[in-house]
Design a protein around this motif. Sequence first.
Motif, PDB file in Angstrom:
ATOM      1  N   VAL A  42       0.854  -1.150  -0.118  1.00 29.85           N
ATOM      2  CA  VAL A  42       0.150  -0.153  -0.116  1.00 29.85           C
ATOM      3  C   VAL A  42       0.895   1.395  -0.255  1.00 29.85           C
ATOM      4  O   VAL A  42       1.709   1.264   0.895  1.00 29.85           O
ATOM      5  CB  VAL A  42      -0.852  -0.103   1.115  1.00 29.85           C
ATOM      6  N   GLN A  43       0.550   2.256  -0.784  1.00 33.44           N
ATOM      7  CA  GLN A  43       1.146   3.368  -0.970  1.00 33.44           C
ATOM      8  C   GLN A  43       1.220   4.079   0.491  1.00 33.44           C
ATOM      9  O   GLN A  43       0.111   4.273   0.984  1.00 33.44           O
ATOM     10  CB  GLN A  43       0.742   4.375  -2.118  1.00 33.44           C
ATOM     11  N   CYS A  48      -1.878   7.299   4.646  1.00 32.45           N
ATOM     12  CA  CYS A  48      -2.257   8.344   5.369  1.00 32.45           C
ATOM     13  C   CYS A  48      -3.752   8.862   5.028  1.00 32.45           C
ATOM     14  O   CYS A  48      -4.216   9.440   6.009  1.00 32.45           O
ATOM     15  CB  CYS A  48      -1.294   9.279   4.859  1.00 32.45           C
ATOM     16  N   ALA A  49      -4.367   8.613   4.005  1.00 31.33           N
ATOM     17  CA  ALA A  49      -5.768   8.956   3.890  1.00 31.33           C
ATOM     18  C   ALA A  49      -6.583   8.024   4.463  1.00 31.33           C
ATOM     19  O   ALA A  49      -7.427   8.658   5.140  1.00 31.33           O
ATOM     20  CB  ALA A  49      -6.077   8.887   2.235  1.00 31.33           C
ATOM     21  N   LEU A  99      -6.218  -3.027   3.750  1.00 34.70           N
ATOM     22  CA  LEU A  99      -6.585  -1.752   4.424  1.00 34.70           C
ATOM     23  C   LEU A  99      -7.985  -1.327   4.065  1.00 34.70           C
ATOM     24  O   LEU A  99      -8.576  -0.713   5.139  1.00 34.70           O
ATOM     25  CB  LEU A  99      -5.565  -0.795   3.896  1.00 34.70           C
ATOM     26  N   ASN A 100      -8.365  -1.496   3.019  1.00 27.60           N
ATOM     27  CA  ASN A 100      -9.755  -1.274   2.663  1.00 27.60           C
ATOM     28  C   ASN A 100     -10.849  -1.970   3.520  1.00 27.60           C
ATOM     29  O   ASN A 100     -11.894  -1.555   3.676  1.00 27.60           O
ATOM     30  CB  ASN A 100      -9.985  -1.465   1.012  1.00 27.60           C
ATOM     31  N   ASP A 101     -10.289  -3.147   3.747  1.00 30.53           N
ATOM     32  CA  ASP A 101     -11.320  -4.052   4.586  1.00 30.53           C
ATOM     33  C   ASP A 101     -11.315  -3.831   6.239  1.00 30.53           C
ATOM     34  O   ASP A 101     -11.915  -4.584   6.773  1.00 30.53           O
ATOM     35  CB  ASP A 101     -11.182  -5.510   4.135  1.00 30.53           C
ATOM     36  N   LEU A 102     -10.237  -3.184   6.479  1.00 35.40           N
ATOM     37  CA  LEU A 102      -9.959  -2.802   7.866  1.00 35.40           C
ATOM     38  C   LEU A 102     -11.097  -1.617   8.199  1.00 35.40           C
ATOM     39  O   LEU A 102     -10.563  -0.490   8.660  1.00 35.40           O
ATOM     40  CB  LEU A 102      -8.617  -2.221   7.899  1.00 35.40           C
ATOM     41  N   ALA A 103     -12.341  -2.145   8.457  1.00 31.79           N
ATOM     42  CA  ALA A 103     -13.247  -1.275   8.468  1.00 31.79           C
ATOM     43  C   ALA A 103     -13.928  -1.286   9.863  1.00 31.79           C
ATOM     44  O   ALA A 103     -13.504  -1.756  10.660  1.00 31.79           O
ATOM     45  CB  ALA A 103     -14.641  -1.759   7.704  1.00 31.79           C
TER      46      ALA A 103
END
Length: 302
Positions: A42-43, A48-49, A99-103
């Motif tokens: 992940v960039q 940070c976003a 990271l997207n699923d770290l909801a």
Amino acid sequence: MEFIVDKVSEDSFYENLLIGLPKVLEKLPSVSDLFLERFSPVQHNVICAWEQKHGVLLPEDLRSFYASTNGLLYTYNFFYKESASEEDKVVGRIEVNSLNDLAQIYGYEIKSDPGVNMDGERYELKLGTDSKVFELVNLHDVGRVTLIYINHRYLPTIWMHNSAMKFYFLADDFTTYLRMCVHHLGIPFWQFSFSCDGIPEWSEVKSDTSDTMVFRLLAPAILPLHKRIEDIRKNNEQKFDEEFSDIPLNKIDCNIFRTTRPQQMTSVPLTEQSLSPRQAKKKHGKAKFPNKLPKKPFNPKK
């Protein structure tokens, strides 16, 4: 247990990440179909976003993890019978959400005094209005592994959240949790061994097997650690009572608070039967006491 590869490559990264587990599983006769899914890193600006969106900072080890790979999925098949049928198959799994699923998740009870306290032999978690909970791993809809921020001033810790909406402490940080996954060989629902209910019966196959049986076959040395904490405490108390049954407990003599001393006082010789535990320790050597509780997680009240 540590496993270090000198040559730096993508393969060596995953070998270090799994601490050499694939090489251990390859030697087991009933294990097959080892599979590792590779993810791109992940960039930095994406991380940070995510932090800015949720108003928290990821701990350094988890941030480094996502900067190296966007999640983790390592699986293998274990057949506990000689007849290799699908009904006799158990799927070992080590997984971390992307990271997207770290909801962020909701639905937990809010307390006015958030923090971590002791409830008997277990840690009791109280969440407040500033607390935030994120799903790190989904345990097939019977529970989840969560990353919990009690508030923004403290680093998050790892807890298991079961279907009964109760939290059970697993690890102080992500690195420790990942090592626990490897140590338990990714056996399904190993996280439930840290709950009051213990490891559940295997529910995905219609057979007489259970996760406890899988532990006995794959990792028999780990099984003794999966006793309920209440049972361990009971055994420790029984051993303590047997070892110190002949030594009287220390009691406060109320006479020491009197202003006048008795007129007649007789001296009693110090016999072995009247030794205090500290004196007995000096005479017979160091006494053996039950194991101490693990270190208590942080308490924001202090």
